[in-house]
Design an enzyme around this catalytic site. Structure first.
Site, PDB file in Angstrom:
ATOM      1  N   GLU A  10       2.071   1.906  -3.393  1.00  0.00           N
ATOM      2  CA  GLU A  10       0.993   2.459  -4.212  1.00  0.00           C
ATOM      3  C   GLU A  10       0.955   3.985  -4.065  1.00  0.00           C
ATOM      4  O   GLU A  10       0.853   4.714  -5.046  1.00  0.00           O
ATOM      5  CB  GLU A  10      -0.344   1.841  -3.772  1.00  0.00           C
ATOM      6  CG  GLU A  10      -1.567   2.480  -4.426  1.00  0.00           C
ATOM      7  CD  GLU A  10      -2.721   2.620  -3.452  1.00  0.00           C
ATOM      8  OE1 GLU A  10      -3.074   1.651  -2.767  1.00  0.00           O
ATOM      9  OE2 GLU A  10      -3.277   3.742  -3.375  1.00  0.00           O
ATOM     10  N   HIS A  11       1.080   4.471  -2.836  1.00  0.00           N
ATOM     11  CA  HIS A  11       1.088   5.918  -2.616  1.00  0.00           C
ATOM     12  C   HIS A  11       2.303   6.589  -3.271  1.00  0.00           C
ATOM     13  O   HIS A  11       2.200   7.627  -3.881  1.00  0.00           O
ATOM     14  CB  HIS A  11       1.146   6.213  -1.111  1.00  0.00           C
ATOM     15  CG  HIS A  11      -0.199   6.335  -0.477  1.00  0.00           C
ATOM     16  ND1 HIS A  11      -0.619   7.491   0.142  1.00  0.00           N
ATOM     17  CD2 HIS A  11      -1.217   5.458  -0.368  1.00  0.00           C
ATOM     18  CE1 HIS A  11      -1.836   7.298   0.621  1.00  0.00           C
ATOM     19  NE2 HIS A  11      -2.221   6.087   0.328  1.00  0.00           N
ATOM     20  N   HIS A  28       0.819  -1.210   0.000  1.00  0.00           N
ATOM     21  CA  HIS A  28       0.000   0.000   0.000  1.00  0.00           C
ATOM     22  C   HIS A  28       0.856   1.264   0.000  1.00  0.00           C
ATOM     23  O   HIS A  28       0.554   2.246  -0.665  1.00  0.00           O
ATOM     24  CB  HIS A  28      -0.932  -0.037   1.222  1.00  0.00           C
ATOM     25  CG  HIS A  28      -1.712   1.215   1.436  1.00  0.00           C
ATOM     26  ND1 HIS A  28      -1.349   2.169   2.361  1.00  0.00           N
ATOM     27  CD2 HIS A  28      -2.823   1.692   0.820  1.00  0.00           C
ATOM     28  CE1 HIS A  28      -2.213   3.163   2.309  1.00  0.00           C
ATOM     29  NE2 HIS A  28      -3.110   2.910   1.398  1.00  0.00           N
ATOM     30  N   GLU A  46      -4.811   8.222   6.998  1.00  0.00           N
ATOM     31  CA  GLU A  46      -5.684   7.250   6.333  1.00  0.00           C
ATOM     32  C   GLU A  46      -6.004   6.101   7.302  1.00  0.00           C
ATOM     33  O   GLU A  46      -7.152   5.668   7.409  1.00  0.00           O
ATOM     34  CB  GLU A  46      -4.994   6.724   5.062  1.00  0.00           C
ATOM     35  CG  GLU A  46      -5.898   5.870   4.192  1.00  0.00           C
ATOM     36  CD  GLU A  46      -5.199   5.348   2.931  1.00  0.00           C
ATOM     37  OE1 GLU A  46      -4.028   5.710   2.690  1.00  0.00           O
ATOM     38  OE2 GLU A  46      -5.840   4.578   2.192  1.00  0.00           O
TER      39      GLU A  46
END
Lengths: 428, 422
Positions: free
Chosen positions: A70-71, A67, A143
């Site tokens: 991905e950022h 993840h 998040e």
């Protein structure tokens, strides 16, 4: 390029494995304004222990790296951010991470090829520095905290905790504030180089395209990379048992949320081969609708008694090394609902499936599959995520004809075992 | 794609959208009525009661089975607050006859008939709604009202709206109020319902591969024939003057990990045409990843994961939305204020402006590819009585200028600052 046509939905799939190992799938939709492209790697939050091709020792990384990557991939060496660049082109770009894949995508009506330049550039050119990695920890931290306040996320994740001892499916996709604090640029580069190899990736396009043209445009933009050998992934041994039957969390909600989970034993069963996966998934969708869909006896009774007011969402999820049922909703009395559900399962097992009900729900599920072909986004996402499970999405439309009551009864007895059931509750 | 409309009776319109892009036909029926404190709860109750049973499908089970037989037609009822109106919505989506495994089933015809029956011919007993259904649906509504708190981000925006529109229709909660429920009885509610369907604005939408019969089927439908002509009782949304007074600061405590900061902004527009400029203004302020909010609050200051704004065009409000660490409240607020001020000074480039326009135009173009959005677009046009085609809409966006945006920016005032914290 191989062409597979489905006569039921009247659509075609063009598929080709390029020399560098990348699989490209094209589902043309003529007359549609929207164009959608999605590029995924078979790498998700489950993959934190693996052997890099060519190395011998095992690499173990903190949870949340897929993840985090991905950022960070949007960041370019010249200081720009590809998300901004794509947005400026009027295209709608995004990315997401699941437990088994990470995907980058955009949807647009105009500027498709200008956007394709940027899109294929940023996915193929990582740029991580100590500073930009540190910065991202703040945003991802927010998040993570946002998800902490989502009761529906908590009730899901807790159900996973109750079902699984070791399987990484139980961990939070984002990682935790603690695990992400350990991520640095070396880890990111190592994971990127391992998993973002074309042989581990697939690209899907849907929209008004000529397959021969779009595939050339894609090839032109690929950087020279050799196809790597397959990556050995290490998943911990998972016992067949559940961890605990009941799990509860307190959060401020108006009405308790529940998730009933049923863990399926994957190992050493006779039912597993590739075609079987699709057949079983269809059977599960029919079964769950029969058991607890809007027209089911159970739903009608519980509604009348005021125990629930909305049809629960019924999901069957599966991957390489896990499969489970998730039944999620809100109810004033989730424990009672759980008991009634178990009783209903027993009743179904005793009486067998009613043929008329079966035929009706089979039509329903058929209609549901057809509806998936309305929107380029749904189409492309479906083909990508099914691909990483070893499935061609058309198979659902093909296999449904052959599903019968006997098979359903067989699956019912195989999956719906009482000692594999859990209930997760979030309430005040 | 071809759109056409036809008045079936005074106040009742049929809209058809002929398109062969989809595997599905989508039928929608909207009942639009004025939002009032007196009737808000009744309308909410009606929206959930109607899906419990109709004349020939007297139970929810019968309706569900009917839909399942129709290859899993998706049937849904909803309730919207659109400007100062409450809209009760019914949808049926079925797969198009071309994609059925065998021919000869007329799904479109059946679905039109079923949805009209559900909306206009409910199941009744003793001159009222069925008592049992009413009691259950009262509980249902009670729980939906209590359920406001479940989605904290949504809750925070709703609370901000409530503060901005105290004692005004738009401040009402669309599902109504618990204290109203007790006094509502089955017969009175049914009488109210009959009056409602004979006085509200009715719009019927059919989208998909439509054959010539469709209009006929609807015109000849008994349930339509039984409806009276009417001067529909609803509010046409207009650009209204705002009298923003002092900033209203509201802080509320709840069990949350992350703080939700909402700024409710008034946009004091001179005329309807400025709405297109406001759309671009919003896009620059917080509408996308290049916006001031995303760039400065999220990417540069790392204060938030969600940092955006949205434009509520029926009421000319913009809501700035942030999820932040609770201790960062002052810092985040100051930074958001700065973004609003910078917009007034015209602190954005021609390129920013052009990109925002292209982004908005691209999203308008996708309306062609989405059946439900298409229906909502034409419904919006119908409601505001401003018939603008998608092409004209894009032209208007294309014409927005930098000076125009600065003018709008200077008509923006903070009405309410709402903070949900622990």
């Amino acid at each position: 390029m191989q062409v597979i046509e489905n006569l039921k939905v009247k659509e075609k799939l063009y598929i080709e494995k390029l020399e560098n190992g990348l699989t490209v799938m094209i589902i043309p939709k003529s007359g549609i304004q929207k164009k959608y492209i999605i590029w995924g790697t078979n790498y998700g939050s489950n993959d934190s222990e693996f052997v890099v091709p060519g190395e011998e020792q095992v690499t173990k990384v903190p949870n949340g790296v897929a993840h985090f990557l991905e950022h960070k991939l949007f960041e370019q060496e010249n200081g720009t951010n590809s998300l901004d660049t794509l947005t400026a082109l009027g295209v709608n770009a995004n990315a997401y991470t699941t437990n088994d894949h990470t995907a980058y995508l955009y949807e647009c009506t105009d500027n498709f090829y200008e956007a394709l330049d940027e899109f294929m550039d940023y996915v193929q050119h990582p740029y991580f520095t100590d500073e930009n990695v540190e910065k991202e920890k703040g945003i991802i931290g927010q998040e993570i905290m946002m998800y902490d306040d989502y009761p529906d996320w908590r009730v899901y994740l807790n159900a996973m905790q109750a079902m699984y001892h070791n399987n990484p499916i139980k961990i939070d996709i984002t990682g935790t504030i603690e695990t992400i604090s350990k991520i640095d640029k070396e880890i990111l580069y190592k994971c990127y180089n391992t998993f973002y190899n074309p042989a581990n990736m697939a690209l899907v396009v849907s929209g008004d395209f000529k397959p021969e043209e779009i595939i050339e445009e894609i090839k032109k933009r690929l950087v020279d990379k050799k196809s790597s050998a397959s990556i050995k992934r290490i998943y911990p041994q998972e016992p067949e048992t559940i961890v605990q039957e009941k799990i509860e969390q307190k959060l401020e909600v108006s009405q308790p949320l529940y998730t009933i989970g049923i863990k399926e034993v994957k190992e050493a069963n006779a039912m597993e081969n590739k075609n079987e996966t699709v057949r079983k998934c269809i059977a599960m969708e029919i079964l769950l609708t029969l058991l607890f869909g809007r027209s089911s006896e159970l739903y009608q009774e519980l509604y009348k008694e005021g125990i629930l007011f909305g049809a629960p969402s019924l999901d069957y999820e599966f991957g390489k090394n896990y499969a489970h049922v998730l039944i999620t909703g809100q109810s004033q009395e989730p424990e009672k609902l759980y008991e009634r559900f178990k009783q209903q399962v027993t009743k179904f097992k005793q009486n067998g499936i009613n043929e008329n009900d079966f035929n009706r729900i089979k039509k329903t599920i058929y209609g549901r599959y057809v509806k998936e072909y309305n929107d380029v986004q749904d189409i492309a996402r479906m083909f990508l995520s099914d691909y990483f499970k070893g499935i061609n999405s058309f198979e659902y439309l093909e296999e449904i004809d052959g599903i019968n009551v006997e098979y359903l009864n067989q699956v019912l007895n195989f999956v719906f075992k009482e000692d594999k059931m859990v209930i997760s509750i979030v309430k005040n | 794609m071809q759109y056409s409309e036809q008045e079936l009776k005074k106040g009742i319109k049929l809209h058809t959208i002929e398109t062969d892009k989809f595997k599905t036909n989508l039928i929608a029926v909207f009942l639009t009525t004025k939002l009032t404190r007196e009737d808000v709860t009744k309308n909410a109750l009606i929206s959930t009661l109607l899906r419990r049973g109709s004349k020939t499908m007297d139970t929810q089970e019968a309706i569900s089975k009917q839909m399942e037989e129709m290859y899993g037609a998706s049937f849904d009822c909803g309730l919207d607050k659109t400007g100062d109106n409450q809209v009760i919505k019914f949808y049926v989506e079925t797969i198009n006859d071309n994609f059925l495994p065998q021919q000869g089933e007329e799904l479109l015809k059946t679905s039109v008939e079923k949805i009209l029956e559900i909306a206009f011919n409910p199941y009744t007993e003793n001159g009222g709604f069925k008592q049992e259904y009413l009691e259950q649906e009262k509980n249902n509504i009670r729980q939906r009202i209590d359920g406001k708190i479940d989605n904290k981000a949504r809750f925070a925006v709703d609370r901000c709206i409530e503060e901005m529109y105290k004692d005004k229709p738009f401040g009402l909660f669309k599902f109504g109020y618990k204290e109203d429920l007790e006094q509502i009885n089955a017969v009175d509610l049914y009488n109210y319902y009959k009056q409602l369907i004979n006085s509200c604005k009715i719009d019927i939408f059919v989208s998909g591969i439509i054959n010539g019969d469709t209009k006929n089927i609807i015109e000849q439908n008994e349930n339509i024939k039984n409806l009276q002509e009417r001067e529909p009782d609803y509010v046409v949304p207009k650009a209204e003057a705002k009298d923003t007074k002092q900033e209203n600061v509201v802080t509320q405590s709840m069990d949350v990990t992350q703080g939700k900061l909402i700024l409710g902004l008034d946009v004091n527009l001179a005329d309807e045409e400025q709405k297109y400029t406001t759309l671009i203004y919003n896009s620059l302020l917080g509408g996308d990843a290049n916006s001031k909010m995303f760039q400065n609050v999220r990417e540069k200051a790392h204060l938030a994961y969600v940092a955006s704004s949205s434009y509520l065009r029926y009421k000319n409000n913009i809501f700035v939305n942030c999820g932040i660490e609770i201790s960062n409240y002052e810092q985040a607020l100051e930074l958001i204020r700065k973004q609003i001020e910078d917009m007034k000074k015209g602190d954005f480039t021609d390129e920013n402006l052009e990109n925002s326009k292209q982004g908005v135009i691209a999203s308008i173009k996708t309306i062609y590819d989405e059946q439900d959005t298409q229906i909502m677009y034409y419904f919006g046009q119908e409601l505001t009585k401003a018939k603008v085609t998608l092409e004209q809409y894009n032209e208007k966006v294309e014409k927005v200028t930098k000076q125009g945006v600065i003018d709008v920016a200077n008509k923006v005032n903070i009405n309410t600052i709402y903070f949900l914290r622990d």
